[in-house]
Motif scaffolding. Sequence first.
Motif, PDB file in Angstrom:
ATOM      1  N   MET A 299      50.654 -20.686 -69.406  1.00 48.63           N
ATOM      2  CA  MET A 299      51.961 -21.114 -69.866  1.00 48.63           C
ATOM      3  C   MET A 299      53.033 -20.238 -69.216  1.00 48.63           C
ATOM      4  N   PRO A 300      54.046 -20.846 -68.616  1.00 52.27           N
ATOM      5  CA  PRO A 300      55.081 -20.059 -67.938  1.00 52.27           C
ATOM      6  C   PRO A 300      55.986 -19.335 -68.932  1.00 52.27           C
ATOM      7  N   TYR A 301      56.515 -18.211 -68.478  1.00 51.03           N
ATOM      8  CA  TYR A 301      57.444 -17.439 -69.297  1.00 51.03           C
ATOM      9  C   TYR A 301      58.790 -18.147 -69.327  1.00 51.03           C
ATOM     10  N   ILE A 302      59.396 -18.254 -70.493  1.00 51.36           N
ATOM     11  CA  ILE A 302      60.711 -18.869 -70.626  1.00 51.36           C
ATOM     12  C   ILE A 302      61.732 -17.750 -70.734  1.00 51.36           C
ATOM     13  N   TYR A 303      62.643 -17.695 -69.789  1.00 54.74           N
ATOM     14  CA  TYR A 303      63.631 -16.632 -69.736  1.00 54.74           C
ATOM     15  C   TYR A 303      64.760 -16.888 -70.722  1.00 54.74           C
ATOM     16  N   PRO A 304      65.370 -15.823 -71.229  1.00 56.25           N
ATOM     17  CA  PRO A 304      66.410 -15.979 -72.246  1.00 56.25           C
ATOM     18  C   PRO A 304      67.639 -16.693 -71.696  1.00 56.25           C
ATOM     19  N   ASP A 305      68.276 -17.472 -72.562  1.00 57.20           N
ATOM     20  CA  ASP A 305      69.496 -18.170 -72.195  1.00 57.20           C
ATOM     21  C   ASP A 305      70.705 -17.384 -72.699  1.00 57.20           C
ATOM     22  N   ASN A 306      70.610 -16.070 -72.623  1.00 53.69           N
ATOM     23  CA  ASN A 306      71.726 -15.224 -73.005  1.00 53.69           C
ATOM     24  C   ASN A 306      71.800 -14.076 -71.998  1.00 53.69           C
ATOM     25  N   TYR A 307      72.792 -13.255 -72.156  1.00 60.40           N
ATOM     26  CA  TYR A 307      73.066 -12.221 -71.165  1.00 60.40           C
ATOM     27  C   TYR A 307      72.230 -10.965 -71.381  1.00 60.40           C
ATOM     28  N   ILE A 308      71.885 -10.338 -70.273  1.00 64.47           N
ATOM     29  CA  ILE A 308      71.281  -9.011 -70.288  1.00 64.47           C
ATOM     30  C   ILE A 308      72.342  -8.063 -69.739  1.00 64.47           C
ATOM     31  N   VAL A 309      72.640  -7.013 -70.494  1.00 62.44           N
ATOM     32  CA  VAL A 309      73.652  -6.037 -70.095  1.00 62.44           C
ATOM     33  C   VAL A 309      72.933  -4.733 -69.756  1.00 62.44           C
ATOM     34  N   LEU A 310      73.052  -4.287 -68.504  1.00 60.79           N
ATOM     35  CA  LEU A 310      72.441  -3.029 -68.064  1.00 60.79           C
ATOM     36  C   LEU A 310      73.473  -1.918 -68.226  1.00 60.79           C
ATOM     37  N   CYS A 311      73.166  -0.940 -69.062  1.00 62.61           N
ATOM     38  CA  CYS A 311      74.090   0.144 -69.395  1.00 62.61           C
ATOM     39  C   CYS A 311      73.621   1.431 -68.712  1.00 62.61           C
ATOM     40  N   HIS A 312      74.406   1.934 -67.764  1.00 67.19           N
ATOM     41  CA  HIS A 312      73.989   3.112 -67.002  1.00 67.19           C
ATOM     42  C   HIS A 312      74.169   4.401 -67.795  1.00 67.19           C
ATOM     43  N   GLY A 313      73.481   5.423 -67.356  1.00 67.26           N
ATOM     44  CA  GLY A 313      73.508   6.716 -68.026  1.00 67.26           C
ATOM     45  C   GLY A 313      74.553   7.666 -67.481  1.00 67.26           C
ATOM     46  N   PHE A 314      74.464   8.906 -67.935  1.00 63.45           N
ATOM     47  CA  PHE A 314      75.356   9.989 -67.515  1.00 63.45           C
ATOM     48  C   PHE A 314      75.341  10.107 -65.995  1.00 63.45           C
ATOM     49  N   LEU A 315      76.495  10.214 -65.408  1.00 63.98           N
ATOM     50  CA  LEU A 315      76.694  10.286 -63.963  1.00 63.98           C
ATOM     51  C   LEU A 315      76.342   8.996 -63.238  1.00 63.98           C
ATOM     52  N   GLY A 316      76.061   7.936 -63.976  1.00 68.81           N
ATOM     53  CA  GLY A 316      75.700   6.668 -63.353  1.00 68.81           C
ATOM     54  C   GLY A 316      76.906   5.942 -62.803  1.00 68.81           C
ATOM     55  N   THR A 317      76.674   5.163 -61.773  1.00 74.14           N
ATOM     56  CA  THR A 317      77.702   4.349 -61.152  1.00 74.14           C
ATOM     57  C   THR A 317      76.991   3.225 -60.417  1.00 74.14           C
ATOM     58  N   ASP A 318      77.747   2.275 -59.934  1.00 77.24           N
ATOM     59  CA  ASP A 318      77.110   1.163 -59.232  1.00 77.24           C
ATOM     60  C   ASP A 318      76.838   1.465 -57.772  1.00 77.24           C
ATOM     61  N   GLY A 319      77.301   2.593 -57.276  1.00 77.93           N
ATOM     62  CA  GLY A 319      77.018   2.885 -55.878  1.00 77.93           C
ATOM     63  C   GLY A 319      77.647   4.168 -55.377  1.00 77.93           C
ATOM     64  N   MET A 320      77.128   5.296 -55.801  1.00 82.00           N
ATOM     65  CA  MET A 320      77.623   6.574 -55.303  1.00 82.00           C
ATOM     66  C   MET A 320      76.773   6.976 -54.103  1.00 82.00           C
ATOM     67  N   MET A 321      77.424   7.247 -52.998  1.00 84.29           N
ATOM     68  CA  MET A 321      76.748   7.646 -51.759  1.00 84.29           C
ATOM     69  C   MET A 321      75.691   6.624 -51.344  1.00 84.29           C
ATOM     70  N   GLY A 322      75.988   5.355 -51.565  1.00 80.96           N
ATOM     71  CA  GLY A 322      75.081   4.290 -51.156  1.00 80.96           C
ATOM     72  C   GLY A 322      73.868   4.096 -52.040  1.00 80.96           C
ATOM     73  N   ILE A 323      73.822   4.782 -53.185  1.00 83.70           N
ATOM     74  CA  ILE A 323      72.677   4.665 -54.091  1.00 83.70           C
ATOM     75  C   ILE A 323      73.062   3.757 -55.254  1.00 83.70           C
ATOM     76  N   ASN A 324      72.275   2.707 -55.469  1.00 84.27           N
ATOM     77  CA  ASN A 324      72.521   1.785 -56.568  1.00 84.27           C
ATOM     78  C   ASN A 324      71.766   2.266 -57.798  1.00 84.27           C
ATOM     79  N   TYR A 325      72.458   2.406 -58.926  1.00 85.09           N
ATOM     80  CA  TYR A 325      71.859   2.970 -60.138  1.00 85.09           C
ATOM     81  C   TYR A 325      70.667   2.147 -60.630  1.00 85.09           C
ATOM     82  N   PHE A 326      70.832   0.842 -60.735  1.00 85.75           N
ATOM     83  CA  PHE A 326      69.754  -0.025 -61.215  1.00 85.75           C
ATOM     84  C   PHE A 326      69.069  -0.714 -60.036  1.00 85.75           C
ATOM     85  N   ARG A 327      68.737   0.044 -59.059  1.00 87.49           N
ATOM     86  CA  ARG A 327      68.172  -0.404 -57.783  1.00 87.49           C
ATOM     87  C   ARG A 327      67.204  -1.585 -57.922  1.00 87.49           C
TER      88      ARG A 327
END
Length: 145
Positions: free
Chosen positions: A1-29
């Motif tokens: 049976m296939p997995y049914i994905y949620p029809d709502n949002y997933i919010v990724l919350c970064h930690g201390f010193l986290g950012t979306d791209g410091m020095m080319g590094i993606n936090y949630f790579r």
Amino acid sequence: MPYIYPDNYIVLCHGFLGTDGMMGINYFRGVKADLESQGCKVVVPKVSMTGSIDERASQLNSQINELLGLRPGASTGRPDVHLIGHSMGGLDARRLVHMPDLRYNVLSITTISTPHYGSPVASLSDSLGFVSRIQCQVLLGLLSG
């Protein structure tokens, strides 16, 4: 049976010193792209890298509202979200659900490596005081370009 994905949002919350791209590094790579490739709706808010939990939770709320297009007094329904917080992002998510007047429903909080009982780094930061926070922000500003 296939997995049914949620029809709502997933919010990724970064930690201390986290950012979306410091020095080319993606936090949630690769996490966002992988979830989206499976049909999930994913948002990644940007909050202060070094703010307090209260500050970051407030910013998180504002960012979620903005990313989901939620406006005060709008007659649209309240979307459902799942919060996934890494490290301090888990503490931010826990604080967020206790804030008044959220415009969305939080269905779940998942925390990954969250220091629920405190952190030696946070204790050190508290003992160093305001000056260390300013120096940290200056250093991060230089590193992020």
